[in-house]
Design a protein around this motif. Sequence first.
Motif, mmCIF file in Angstrom:
data_model
loop_
_atom_site.group_PDB
_atom_site.id
_atom_site.type_symbol
_atom_site.label_atom_id
_atom_site.label_comp_id
_atom_site.label_asym_id
_atom_site.label_seq_id
_atom_site.Cartn_x
_atom_site.Cartn_y
_atom_site.Cartn_z
ATOM 1 N N LEU A 45 0.830 -1.138 0.053
ATOM 2 C CA LEU A 45 0.145 -0.088 0.062
ATOM 3 C C LEU A 45 0.780 1.285 0.038
ATOM 4 C CD1 LEU A 45 -2.976 1.155 0.291
ATOM 5 C CD2 LEU A 45 -2.494 1.107 2.854
ATOM 6 N N THR A 46 0.783 2.314 -1.060
ATOM 7 C CA THR A 46 1.408 3.447 -1.110
ATOM 8 C C THR A 46 0.507 4.722 -0.728
ATOM 9 O OG1 THR A 46 1.056 3.639 -3.356
ATOM 10 C CG2 THR A 46 3.225 2.602 -2.626
ATOM 11 N N GLU A 47 -0.952 4.541 -0.890
ATOM 12 C CA GLU A 47 -1.626 5.676 -0.706
ATOM 13 C C GLU A 47 -3.086 5.352 -0.575
ATOM 14 O OE1 GLU A 47 -2.838 10.060 -2.639
ATOM 15 O OE2 GLU A 47 -1.624 8.833 -3.740
ATOM 16 N N GLU A 48 -3.677 5.920 0.258
ATOM 17 C CA GLU A 48 -5.077 6.289 0.596
ATOM 18 C C GLU A 48 -5.598 7.322 0.236
ATOM 19 O OE1 GLU A 48 -6.171 2.546 3.818
ATOM 20 O OE2 GLU A 48 -5.105 4.356 4.679
ATOM 21 N N ARG A 49 -6.685 7.607 -0.642
ATOM 22 C CA ARG A 49 -7.172 8.908 -1.113
ATOM 23 C C ARG A 49 -8.733 8.824 -1.041
ATOM 24 N NH1 ARG A 49 -5.277 10.216 -6.845
ATOM 25 N NH2 ARG A 49 -2.932 10.234 -5.699
ATOM 26 N N PRO A 50 -9.227 9.816 -0.064
ATOM 27 C CA PRO A 50 -10.720 9.739 0.233
ATOM 28 C C PRO A 50 -11.320 10.626 -0.447
ATOM 29 C CG PRO A 50 -9.783 10.798 2.067
ATOM 30 C CD PRO A 50 -8.457 10.365 1.049
ATOM 31 N N PHE A 51 -12.738 10.642 -1.128
ATOM 32 C CA PHE A 51 -13.217 11.393 -1.765
ATOM 33 C C PHE A 51 -14.656 11.757 -1.338
ATOM 34 C CE2 PHE A 51 -10.027 10.189 -5.105
ATOM 35 C CZ PHE A 51 -9.697 11.491 -5.714
ATOM 36 N N GLY A 52 -15.135 12.899 -1.369
ATOM 37 C CA GLY A 52 -16.454 13.174 -0.648
ATOM 38 C C GLY A 52 -17.433 13.526 -1.976
ATOM 39 N N ASP A 53 -18.174 14.384 -1.445
ATOM 40 C CA ASP A 53 -19.200 15.085 -2.487
ATOM 41 C C ASP A 53 -18.540 15.634 -3.674
ATOM 42 O OD1 ASP A 53 -21.152 14.131 -0.804
ATOM 43 O OD2 ASP A 53 -21.558 16.087 0.316
ATOM 44 N N GLU A 54 -19.059 15.382 -4.835
ATOM 45 C CA GLU A 54 -18.818 16.139 -6.316
ATOM 46 C C GLU A 54 -17.365 15.633 -6.454
ATOM 47 O OE1 GLU A 54 -19.617 20.294 -5.826
ATOM 48 O OE2 GLU A 54 -21.699 19.853 -5.207
ATOM 49 N N ARG B 287 -11.740 15.804 -2.681
ATOM 50 C CA ARG B 287 -11.003 15.209 -1.860
ATOM 51 C C ARG B 287 -11.662 15.375 -0.424
ATOM 52 N NH1 ARG B 287 -4.737 14.615 -3.121
ATOM 53 N NH2 ARG B 287 -4.865 13.801 -5.382
ATOM 54 N N HIS B 288 -12.034 14.726 0.504
ATOM 55 C CA HIS B 288 -12.625 14.976 1.629
ATOM 56 C C HIS B 288 -12.090 13.843 2.780
ATOM 57 C CE1 HIS B 288 -15.227 16.989 4.347
ATOM 58 N NE2 HIS B 288 -15.727 15.794 4.912
ATOM 59 N N GLY B 289 -11.202 14.261 3.830
ATOM 60 C CA GLY B 289 -10.831 13.111 4.757
ATOM 61 C C GLY B 289 -9.341 12.985 4.746
ATOM 62 N N ASP B 290 -8.891 12.015 5.318
ATOM 63 C CA ASP B 290 -7.364 11.846 5.595
ATOM 64 C C ASP B 290 -6.669 11.192 4.419
ATOM 65 O OD1 ASP B 290 -7.265 13.165 7.936
ATOM 66 O OD2 ASP B 290 -7.518 11.272 9.028
ATOM 67 N N GLY C 288 -12.345 19.405 -0.669
ATOM 68 C CA GLY C 288 -11.196 19.618 -1.580
ATOM 69 C C GLY C 288 -10.144 20.729 -1.080
ATOM 70 N N LYS C 289 -10.344 21.169 -0.018
ATOM 71 C CA LYS C 289 -9.132 22.112 0.363
ATOM 72 C C LYS C 289 -8.496 21.361 1.603
ATOM 73 C CE LYS C 289 -11.832 26.139 -0.973
ATOM 74 N NZ LYS C 289 -11.863 27.187 -0.911
ATOM 75 N N ILE C 290 -6.994 21.844 1.547
ATOM 76 C CA ILE C 290 -6.132 21.082 2.587
ATOM 77 C C ILE C 290 -6.429 21.926 3.749
ATOM 78 C CG2 ILE C 290 -3.705 20.833 3.234
ATOM 79 C CD1 ILE C 290 -2.976 20.334 0.365
ATOM 80 N N VAL C 291 -6.536 21.095 4.936
ATOM 81 C CA VAL C 291 -6.857 22.008 6.313
ATOM 82 C C VAL C 291 -5.787 21.598 7.341
ATOM 83 C CG1 VAL C 291 -9.455 21.996 6.076
ATOM 84 C CG2 VAL C 291 -8.351 20.004 7.000
ATOM 85 N N GLN C 292 -4.884 20.532 6.969
ATOM 86 C CA GLN C 292 -3.966 19.949 7.797
ATOM 87 C C GLN C 292 -2.912 18.980 7.014
ATOM 88 O OE1 GLN C 292 -5.315 18.179 11.667
ATOM 89 N NE2 GLN C 292 -3.222 17.536 12.057
#
Length: 108
Positions: A59-68, A71-74, A92-96
């Motif tokens: 495993l190299t990456e886990e990429r979550p998507f939300g609405d529309e 990207r949403h989540g970790d 869709g915006k980086i928060v951390q």
Amino acid sequence: YKSYHLNGKLKSEGKYVAGVAVGDWKYYYSNGQLEQQNTFDAKGDPSGKWTFFNRKGVLTEERPFGDEGKRHGDNVIYYDGIKHYVITYKKGKIVQSVFYDKKGNVLG
């Protein structure tokens, strides 16, 4: 739908509806190892958690998507199978962003 590498091994598999990728998709390296696993919603936007692997199946990456399809989540990036850094997205915006050492300790 299925496509194949020149060596005859499966390259990708999934479903198209009216020319749009929908549902679960899988992509493979030419050695047959799973490269990535994705999901698309009915509009063809990215959906759910996408996973990526290296040629050895690690495993190299886990990429979550939300609405529309945003990207949403970790979004977790792994190095040699160990969590290396996490980028947290909200709509869709980086928060951390958090980086880790090889022992899992937070660097910043």
